[in-house]
Design a protein around this motif. Structure first.
Motif, PDB file in Angstrom:
ATOM      1  N   ALA A  20     -56.141 -13.041   3.677  1.00  0.00           N
ATOM      2  CA  ALA A  20     -57.086 -13.516   3.276  1.00  0.00           C
ATOM      3  C   ALA A  20     -56.399 -15.292   2.619  1.00  0.00           C
ATOM      4  N   VAL A  21     -56.454 -14.406   1.644  1.00  0.00           N
ATOM      5  CA  VAL A  21     -55.556 -15.842   0.656  1.00  0.00           C
ATOM      6  C   VAL A  21     -55.023 -16.613   1.008  1.00  0.00           C
ATOM      7  N   VAL A  65     -65.081  -2.866   6.068  1.00  0.00           N
ATOM      8  CA  VAL A  65     -64.188  -2.861   4.756  1.00  0.00           C
ATOM      9  C   VAL A  65     -62.938  -3.373   4.332  1.00  0.00           C
ATOM     10  N   ALA A  66     -62.619  -3.749   5.575  1.00  0.00           N
ATOM     11  CA  ALA A  66     -61.518  -4.946   4.584  1.00  0.00           C
ATOM     12  C   ALA A  66     -61.947  -6.076   5.127  1.00  0.00           C
ATOM     13  N   LEU A  67     -63.071  -6.289   5.330  1.00  0.00           N
ATOM     14  CA  LEU A  67     -63.425  -7.845   4.943  1.00  0.00           C
ATOM     15  C   LEU A  67     -63.850  -7.802   3.675  1.00  0.00           C
ATOM     16  N   THR A  68     -64.823  -6.784   3.371  1.00  0.00           N
ATOM     17  CA  THR A  68     -65.506  -7.133   2.605  1.00  0.00           C
ATOM     18  C   THR A  68     -64.658  -7.724   1.314  1.00  0.00           C
ATOM     19  N   ILE A  69     -63.551  -6.455   1.062  1.00  0.00           N
ATOM     20  CA  ILE A  69     -62.699  -7.261  -0.129  1.00  0.00           C
ATOM     21  C   ILE A  69     -61.941  -9.020   0.263  1.00  0.00           C
ATOM     22  N   ALA A  70     -61.600  -8.935   1.891  1.00  0.00           N
ATOM     23  CA  ALA A  70     -61.160 -10.338   1.960  1.00  0.00           C
ATOM     24  C   ALA A  70     -62.139 -11.022   1.937  1.00  0.00           C
ATOM     25  N   ALA A  71     -63.628 -11.297   2.149  1.00  0.00           N
ATOM     26  CA  ALA A  71     -64.535 -12.210   1.231  1.00  0.00           C
ATOM     27  C   ALA A  71     -64.791 -11.861  -0.295  1.00  0.00           C
ATOM     28  N   HIS A  72     -64.141 -11.278  -0.995  1.00  0.00           N
ATOM     29  CA  HIS A  72     -63.949 -11.042  -2.893  1.00  0.00           C
ATOM     30  C   HIS A  72     -63.257 -12.115  -2.995  1.00  0.00           C
ATOM     31  N   ALA A  73     -62.440 -11.812  -2.050  1.00  0.00           N
ATOM     32  CA  ALA A  73     -60.653 -12.367  -2.629  1.00  0.00           C
ATOM     33  C   ALA A  73     -61.181 -13.920  -2.160  1.00  0.00           C
ATOM     34  N   THR A  74     -62.054 -14.567  -1.950  1.00  0.00           N
ATOM     35  CA  THR A  74     -61.643 -16.266  -1.123  1.00  0.00           C
ATOM     36  C   THR A  74     -63.332 -16.807  -1.556  1.00  0.00           C
ATOM     37  N   ASN A  75     -62.610 -17.932  -1.062  1.00  0.00           N
ATOM     38  CA  ASN A  75     -64.078 -19.064  -1.417  1.00  0.00           C
ATOM     39  C   ASN A  75     -65.224 -19.471  -0.137  1.00  0.00           C
ATOM     40  N   THR A  76     -64.200 -20.062   0.303  1.00  0.00           N
ATOM     41  CA  THR A  76     -64.844 -20.824   1.050  1.00  0.00           C
ATOM     42  C   THR A  76     -64.619 -20.355   2.918  1.00  0.00           C
ATOM     43  N   LEU A  77     -63.299 -19.275   2.995  1.00  0.00           N
ATOM     44  CA  LEU A  77     -62.912 -18.439   4.250  1.00  0.00           C
ATOM     45  C   LEU A  77     -64.225 -17.936   5.044  1.00  0.00           C
ATOM     46  N   ARG A  78     -64.346 -18.682   6.301  1.00  0.00           N
ATOM     47  CA  ARG A  78     -65.359 -17.627   7.204  1.00  0.00           C
ATOM     48  C   ARG A  78     -64.682 -16.292   7.154  1.00  0.00           C
ATOM     49  N   ILE A  79     -65.462 -15.227   7.168  1.00  0.00           N
ATOM     50  CA  ILE A  79     -64.298 -13.769   7.736  1.00  0.00           C
ATOM     51  C   ILE A  79     -65.870 -13.230   8.940  1.00  0.00           C
ATOM     52  N   GLY A  80     -64.873 -12.608   9.620  1.00  0.00           N
ATOM     53  CA  GLY A  80     -65.653 -12.308  10.961  1.00  0.00           C
ATOM     54  C   GLY A  80     -64.804 -10.820  11.307  1.00  0.00           C
ATOM     55  N   THR A  81     -66.349 -10.256  12.742  1.00  0.00           N
ATOM     56  CA  THR A  81     -65.791  -9.112  13.303  1.00  0.00           C
ATOM     57  C   THR A  81     -64.790 -10.018  14.762  1.00  0.00           C
ATOM     58  N   GLY A  82     -63.466  -9.167  14.954  1.00  0.00           N
ATOM     59  CA  GLY A  82     -63.030 -10.091  16.299  1.00  0.00           C
ATOM     60  C   GLY A  82     -62.005  -8.939  17.336  1.00  0.00           C
ATOM     61  N   MET A  83     -62.854  -7.384  17.541  1.00  0.00           N
ATOM     62  CA  MET A  83     -64.266  -8.082  18.310  1.00  0.00           C
ATOM     63  C   MET A  83     -64.784  -6.473  17.323  1.00  0.00           C
ATOM     64  N   CYS A  84     -66.371  -6.379  17.234  1.00  0.00           N
ATOM     65  CA  CYS A  84     -67.064  -4.753  16.779  1.00  0.00           C
ATOM     66  C   CYS A  84     -67.335  -4.387  17.836  1.00  0.00           C
ATOM     67  N   SER A 105     -70.997 -11.836   1.064  1.00  0.00           N
ATOM     68  CA  SER A 105     -69.744 -13.273   0.644  1.00  0.00           C
ATOM     69  C   SER A 105     -70.300 -14.443   0.560  1.00  0.00           C
ATOM     70  N   GLY A 106     -71.320 -14.581   1.027  1.00  0.00           N
ATOM     71  CA  GLY A 106     -71.780 -15.993   0.311  1.00  0.00           C
ATOM     72  C   GLY A 106     -72.259 -16.090   1.254  1.00  0.00           C
ATOM     73  N   GLY A 107     -73.080 -15.204   2.494  1.00  0.00           N
ATOM     74  CA  GLY A 107     -73.126 -15.869   3.736  1.00  0.00           C
ATOM     75  C   GLY A 107     -72.577 -16.629   4.819  1.00  0.00           C
TER      76      GLY A 107
END
Length: 280
Positions: A20-21, A65-84, A105-107
Motif C-alpha cells: 500500500a505504501v 484484515v489486510a486492508l486495515t493494515i494497508a489503510a494504517h500505513a497510508t494517508n490518501t490511498l483509497r482501499i477496497g475489496t475487489g471483490m468481496c 481508514s477515515g472514510g
C-alpha cells in the motif's frame, strides 16, 4: 482518468501494508484486494481464466484484515475489496466489518462485491449457485438498512433479519461506494438497483460490446435520476493504447492486475505499471 491496483495478497508475497505504501507513493488512487475464504478440493467448476487455477487463489489473506493494515500505513490511498464474495458471507458480520474499516481508514473504503464463479465454494457456504445474484442483491439491501437505521430489519425472499442494531455507522454517508463486479446480461440492471460503480473485467470473458454497455449505463442512470455512475475497469494489463481507448469509452478508472510475486519482483512490476500509466 484514475488508476488503481488489484492483487491477490498472500503470505507468499509482499505484505499488504508495504504494498500500500508503494502504491500510494507511485501516485495510484486505489488499492483493491481479492477474496477467497477457501478453495474446495473439488475442481468441477472450470477456472474462467482458462487452464489451472493459479496458486494464489488458495493463499489470500482475509481482505478486511489486510486492508486495515494497508489503510494504517497510508494517508490518501483509497482501499477496497475487489471483490468481496458477499453471497458467501453473513450480512450482519460483513456490515460490521465494512463500517469498522471505513471508520478506521477515515472514510477511504470502497466496498467491491461480486457474485463469484466457483459453484463448489458457494455450496460450502450454503449458497445455491443459481440464486447467487438474487442473494447478493438482497444482502446488499439488508446491509444498507443496517448502516442506515438505529434499529434495522430486513424481510426479503432469501434474507431475513429481525430488528437489531449494528454500530458504528460507516464514516462515509450513507455508506461506502458499492462497486459491483460482473459482465453478465443483467449486471447493468443490478448496478442501477443497488450499486454506485460498475467494475467489468474486459477480458473475462471478452466484452466486444463494452462501449455500448457503458453508454447504456450512462443513459439509464440519468433517466433514473442517479447521475453519473463511474466505471472502473478491473484486472486489465497496463497498456497505453488500451488506456486511451478505455478513456474514450468513458471509463473513469483503470484498475491494473498486479501479479502475486515476492516483494522485489512485485515492486519492480508496480514501477513498470506506474510508468505505463504515466504516473512516474
Amino acid at each position: 482518468m484514475q488508476f488503481g491496483i488489484v492483487t491477490f495478497s498472500t503470505d507468499e508475497g509482499i505484505r499488504p501494508d508495504d504494498l500500500a505504501v508503494a502504491v500510494e507513493g507511485h501516485g495510484f488512487d486505489h488499492l483493491f484486494l481479492t477474496e477467497h475464504s477457501n478453495i474446495p478440493a473439488s475442481r468441477e467448476t472450470p477456472y474462467p481464466g482458462g487452464g489451472e487455477l493459479p496458486p494464489e487463489y488458495l493463499r489470500t489473506y482475509d481482505p478486511f484484515v489486510a486492508l486495515t493494515i494497508a489503510a494504517h500505513a497510508t494517508n490518501t490511498l483509497r482501499i477496497g475489496t475487489g471483490m468481496c464474495l458477499l453471497g458467501q458471507r453473513d450480512p450482519i458480520h460483513t456490515a460490521k466489518s465494512v463500517a469498522s474499516l471505513d471508520q478506521l481508514s477515515g472514510g477511504r473504503f470502497l466496498f467491491g462485491i461480486g457474485a463469484g464463479w466457483n459453484a463448489e465454494e458457494m455450496r460450502q457456504h450454503g449458497t445455491a449457485p443459481r440464486l447467487r445474484t438474487r442473494l447478493l442483491g438482497e444482502r446488499v439491501q439488508a446491509m444498507k438498512a443496517l448502516w442506515r437505521d438505529d434499529v434495522a430489519s430486513f424481510d426479503g425472499e432469501l434474507v431475513r433479519i429481525a430488528p437489531t442494531t449494528v454500530r458504528p455507522r460507516p464514516a462515509q454517508t450513507p455508506h461506502p461506494p458499492i462497486v459491483l463486479g460482473g459482465m453478465g446480461p443483467t449486471v447493468i440492471d443490478r448496478v442501477l438497483e443497488y450499486a454506485d460503480i460498475w467494475a467489468p473485467n474486459p477480458g473475462w470473458p471478452p466484452m466486444p460490446d463494452l462501449a455500448d454497455r457503458i453508454a447504456e449505463l450512462r443513459t439509464r442512470s440519468i433517466e433514473r435520476g442517479r447521475g453519473h455512475l463511474p466505471v472502473f475497469l478491473f484486472g486489465m494489463a497496463a497498456d497505453t493504447d488500451r488506456i486511451a481507448a478505455y478513456e474514450a469509452m468513458g471509463v473513469d478508472a483503470c484498475v491494473f492486475l498486479l501479479q502475486t510475486a515476492p516483494r522485489d519482483q512485485t515492486l519492480d512490476a508496480l514501477r513498470l505499471i506506474a510508468k505505463t500509466a504515466g504516473l512516474t
